[in-house]
Scaffold this motif. Sequence first.
Motif, PDB file in Angstrom:
ATOM      1  N   LEU A   1     -87.571  34.237  12.687  1.00  0.00           N
ATOM      2  CA  LEU A   1     -88.609  33.400  12.849  1.00  0.00           C
ATOM      3  C   LEU A   1     -89.413  33.362  13.848  1.00  0.00           C
ATOM      4  CD1 LEU A   1     -87.083  30.376  10.680  1.00  0.00           C
ATOM      5  CD2 LEU A   1     -88.426  32.225   9.965  1.00  0.00           C
ATOM      6  N   PRO A   2     -90.654  33.366  13.853  1.00  0.00           N
ATOM      7  CA  PRO A   2     -91.537  32.809  15.024  1.00  0.00           C
ATOM      8  C   PRO A   2     -90.840  31.447  15.541  1.00  0.00           C
ATOM      9  CG  PRO A   2     -93.071  33.564  13.296  1.00  0.00           C
ATOM     10  CD  PRO A   2     -91.591  33.410  12.764  1.00  0.00           C
ATOM     11  N   ALA A   3     -90.756  31.381  16.929  1.00  0.00           N
ATOM     12  CA  ALA A   3     -90.264  30.066  17.518  1.00  0.00           C
ATOM     13  C   ALA A   3     -91.033  28.958  17.100  1.00  0.00           C
ATOM     14  CB  ALA A   3     -90.056  30.176  19.132  1.00  0.00           C
ATOM     15  N   GLY A   4     -90.103  28.063  16.511  1.00  0.00           N
ATOM     16  CA  GLY A   4     -90.886  26.594  15.916  1.00  0.00           C
ATOM     17  C   GLY A   4     -91.555  26.712  14.864  1.00  0.00           C
ATOM     18  N   VAL A   5     -91.665  27.688  14.022  1.00  0.00           N
ATOM     19  CA  VAL A   5     -92.549  27.740  12.993  1.00  0.00           C
ATOM     20  C   VAL A   5     -91.964  26.858  11.833  1.00  0.00           C
ATOM     21  CG1 VAL A   5     -91.371  29.495  11.681  1.00  0.00           C
ATOM     22  CG2 VAL A   5     -93.789  29.318  11.614  1.00  0.00           C
TER      23      VAL A   5
ATOM     24  N   ILE B   1     -81.394  30.494   6.541  1.00  0.00           N
ATOM     25  CA  ILE B   1     -81.095  30.235   7.759  1.00  0.00           C
ATOM     26  C   ILE B   1     -80.304  29.073   7.898  1.00  0.00           C
ATOM     27  CG2 ILE B   1     -83.451  30.885   8.673  1.00  0.00           C
ATOM     28  CD1 ILE B   1     -84.403  28.022   8.839  1.00  0.00           C
ATOM     29  N   SER B   2     -79.474  28.851   9.024  1.00  0.00           N
ATOM     30  CA  SER B   2     -78.577  27.693   8.894  1.00  0.00           C
ATOM     31  C   SER B   2     -79.433  26.270   9.115  1.00  0.00           C
ATOM     32  CB  SER B   2     -77.555  27.752  10.071  1.00  0.00           C
ATOM     33  OG  SER B   2     -76.896  26.506  10.412  1.00  0.00           O
ATOM     34  N   ASN B   3     -79.071  25.331   8.427  1.00  0.00           N
ATOM     35  CA  ASN B   3     -79.592  24.081   8.412  1.00  0.00           C
ATOM     36  C   ASN B   3     -79.510  23.551   9.718  1.00  0.00           C
ATOM     37  OD1 ASN B   3     -80.154  24.306   5.808  1.00  0.00           O
ATOM     38  ND2 ASN B   3     -79.467  22.272   5.344  1.00  0.00           N
ATOM     39  N   ILE B   4     -78.662  23.952  10.746  1.00  0.00           N
ATOM     40  CA  ILE B   4     -78.759  23.584  12.223  1.00  0.00           C
ATOM     41  C   ILE B   4     -80.093  23.745  12.853  1.00  0.00           C
ATOM     42  CG2 ILE B   4     -77.936  25.599  13.475  1.00  0.00           C
ATOM     43  CD1 ILE B   4     -75.551  23.639  14.475  1.00  0.00           C
ATOM     44  N   TYR B   5     -80.657  24.604  12.470  1.00  0.00           N
ATOM     45  CA  TYR B   5     -81.966  24.846  13.052  1.00  0.00           C
ATOM     46  C   TYR B   5     -83.225  24.175  12.356  1.00  0.00           C
ATOM     47  CZ  TYR B   5     -79.300  28.618  15.590  1.00  0.00           C
ATOM     48  OH  TYR B   5     -78.315  28.925  16.197  1.00  0.00           O
ATOM     49  N   VAL B   6     -83.196  23.502  11.284  1.00  0.00           N
ATOM     50  CA  VAL B   6     -84.199  22.768  10.540  1.00  0.00           C
ATOM     51  C   VAL B   6     -84.328  21.313  11.079  1.00  0.00           C
ATOM     52  CG1 VAL B   6     -84.567  21.835   8.242  1.00  0.00           C
ATOM     53  CG2 VAL B   6     -83.621  24.205   8.542  1.00  0.00           C
ATOM     54  N   ASP B   7     -85.559  21.005  11.304  1.00  0.00           N
ATOM     55  CA  ASP B   7     -85.699  19.590  11.818  1.00  0.00           C
ATOM     56  C   ASP B   7     -85.365  18.597  10.656  1.00  0.00           C
ATOM     57  OD1 ASP B   7     -86.345  20.285  14.271  1.00  0.00           O
ATOM     58  OD2 ASP B   7     -88.566  20.554  14.049  1.00  0.00           O
TER      59      ASP B   7
ATOM     60  N   ARG C   1     -99.499  27.818  -5.805  1.00  0.00           N
ATOM     61  CA  ARG C   1     -98.910  27.163  -4.624  1.00  0.00           C
ATOM     62  C   ARG C   1     -97.417  27.287  -4.970  1.00  0.00           C
ATOM     63  NH1 ARG C   1    -102.899  24.591  -1.572  1.00  0.00           N
ATOM     64  NH2 ARG C   1    -104.649  24.389  -2.632  1.00  0.00           N
ATOM     65  N   PRO C   2     -96.868  27.838  -3.890  1.00  0.00           N
ATOM     66  CA  PRO C   2     -95.148  28.048  -4.158  1.00  0.00           C
ATOM     67  C   PRO C   2     -94.275  26.737  -4.022  1.00  0.00           C
ATOM     68  CG  PRO C   2     -95.786  28.381  -2.032  1.00  0.00           C
ATOM     69  CD  PRO C   2     -97.073  28.224  -2.453  1.00  0.00           C
ATOM     70  N   ALA C   3     -93.348  26.701  -4.890  1.00  0.00           N
ATOM     71  CA  ALA C   3     -92.450  25.488  -4.989  1.00  0.00           C
ATOM     72  C   ALA C   3     -91.442  25.183  -3.788  1.00  0.00           C
ATOM     73  CB  ALA C   3     -91.781  25.505  -6.407  1.00  0.00           C
ATOM     74  N   GLY C   4     -91.329  24.271  -3.505  1.00  0.00           N
ATOM     75  CA  GLY C   4     -90.505  23.927  -2.314  1.00  0.00           C
ATOM     76  C   GLY C   4     -90.765  22.880  -1.302  1.00  0.00           C
ATOM     77  N   TRP C   5     -90.085  22.597  -0.214  1.00  0.00           N
ATOM     78  CA  TRP C   5     -90.329  21.759   0.954  1.00  0.00           C
ATOM     79  C   TRP C   5     -90.672  22.521   2.204  1.00  0.00           C
ATOM     80  CZ3 TRP C   5     -87.005  22.090  -2.883  1.00  0.00           C
ATOM     81  CH2 TRP C   5     -86.804  20.848  -3.995  1.00  0.00           C
ATOM     82  N   TRP C   6     -91.702  21.958   2.795  1.00  0.00           N
ATOM     83  CA  TRP C   6     -92.063  22.146   4.279  1.00  0.00           C
ATOM     84  C   TRP C   6     -91.230  21.543   5.176  1.00  0.00           C
ATOM     85  CZ3 TRP C   6     -94.660  26.945   4.695  1.00  0.00           C
ATOM     86  CH2 TRP C   6     -95.229  27.219   3.560  1.00  0.00           C
ATOM     87  N   TYR C   7     -90.564  22.344   5.925  1.00  0.00           N
ATOM     88  CA  TYR C   7     -89.934  21.742   7.233  1.00  0.00           C
ATOM     89  C   TYR C   7     -90.025  22.511   8.420  1.00  0.00           C
ATOM     90  CZ  TYR C   7     -86.855  18.444   4.883  1.00  0.00           C
ATOM     91  OH  TYR C   7     -86.324  17.356   4.302  1.00  0.00           O
ATOM     92  N   GLY C   8     -90.140  21.927   9.348  1.00  0.00           N
ATOM     93  CA  GLY C   8     -90.295  22.490  10.899  1.00  0.00           C
ATOM     94  C   GLY C   8     -88.785  23.061  11.182  1.00  0.00           C
ATOM     95  N   THR C   9     -88.840  24.077  12.155  1.00  0.00           N
ATOM     96  CA  THR C   9     -87.595  24.545  12.729  1.00  0.00           C
ATOM     97  C   THR C   9     -87.681  24.399  14.360  1.00  0.00           C
ATOM     98  OG1 THR C   9     -88.618  26.770  13.023  1.00  0.00           O
ATOM     99  CG2 THR C   9     -87.500  26.475  10.943  1.00  0.00           C
ATOM    100  N   TRP C  10     -86.674  24.429  14.905  1.00  0.00           N
ATOM    101  CA  TRP C  10     -86.210  24.566  16.410  1.00  0.00           C
ATOM    102  C   TRP C  10     -85.657  25.746  16.680  1.00  0.00           C
ATOM    103  CZ3 TRP C  10     -81.804  23.715  19.137  1.00  0.00           C
ATOM    104  CH2 TRP C  10     -80.584  23.785  18.568  1.00  0.00           C
TER     105      TRP C  10
END
Length: 382
Positions: free
Chosen positions: A327-331, A364-370, A298-307
């Motif tokens: 990115l697909p919208a909201g993925v 991606i800019s963190n501005i798009y990260v939830d 399993r890949p290392a990292g943190w799962w976050y939503g986007t907007w």
Amino acid sequence: MKLRLLAVVRLLLIGGAAGPAVAGTSAGQPVQSRAATVDVPAGVSAGVAVFDRRTNTFTEQLNPSTGFRSASVVKLLLALDYLWNRGPDYTVPPTARAWLEPMLRSSNDDAANTYWSGNGGTTIITRMVSRLGLADTAPPPTGYEGYWGYTALSARDTVTIYRYLLDSAPAPVRDFVMGNLRQSTRCASDRFDQHFGIAGAFEKPWAVKQGWAGSSYEKGTCGPPRVAAATGTASPPPAAAAGVDLTRPALHSTGTVGAGDRSIVAVFTLHPVGTSYGKAYTDIGRLTRSLNVPGAARPAGWWYGTWSDHVNVRPTPGTGASPITQLPAGVEVLVGCQARGERVSVPPYTNEWWAYLPQYNGWISNIYVDSPDNKMPDVRDC
């Protein structure tokens, strides 16, 4: 500070943790039989099978005999029908490679349309059911014989297909088909980002054949949309055929995971009408990550939503270079680390932090990260 209430709510629902939250069944949705470890997001109907080839046992089974409309997963049967009885010394000629390779790697519909119309249509499915002993597979319904994507297919039959490929097919057939599935392109021929499910949940080695169908899925998630005569998946469909739902958006992920193709994984999902591609992509990802898949890394990292819609993924933490993809919208995305970069403004917000997405090899800019803050609180610095 990004103090969007929506972002805070999404963070609580999605989380920055490595594992998905357990989702229940929404009101009005039928309760499914489910394996103890499988997390099925609310509103999603799923059929799942995971087979460990080392122990010859299933590690997961959830509605394994339920038929789903196959979408592009049926292209496995089209390829095997062409390659049937070719013999141990067969070499796939260049003319066949020209359509088989894009059909297997990039899910090319034009190749499937041509083969389907020229080689008997529904009789292809009838032949392969008999040859492989498939229990739940059926041709498209009467009146829709030209729609290969309406072929009924189950998770357990998909495991049977891969077991034939890996254990019984002549070596040239096995190596050709599996070799192409290992080279699955992120962008499909119709410009869908097809690295969801297995391809997003696990590190390589994997080999995948994906499927998708649904009018609510936006086109062009990997670049400029392509217009194709997709006879195999055209609409409008009938509501159902032989108990197979042909209306709800479908997203399927099938293939093998681990060294030596240790595990065969088949995940079939249906989503509520109107579900966006990004939402379905996220839901099948969460479900797939919950599975017990022997041999998987399993890949290392943190799962976050986007907007926001179609967020650009850049090669560096800035807007100067052309995007790698969108990115697909909201993925939901896997974040490997974060770093300061170019300050981005989306009024009334500004942010200089950027998230590195290892599965895209881009930023991606963190501005798009939830996340409630400009800098994600649990993600390491790059």
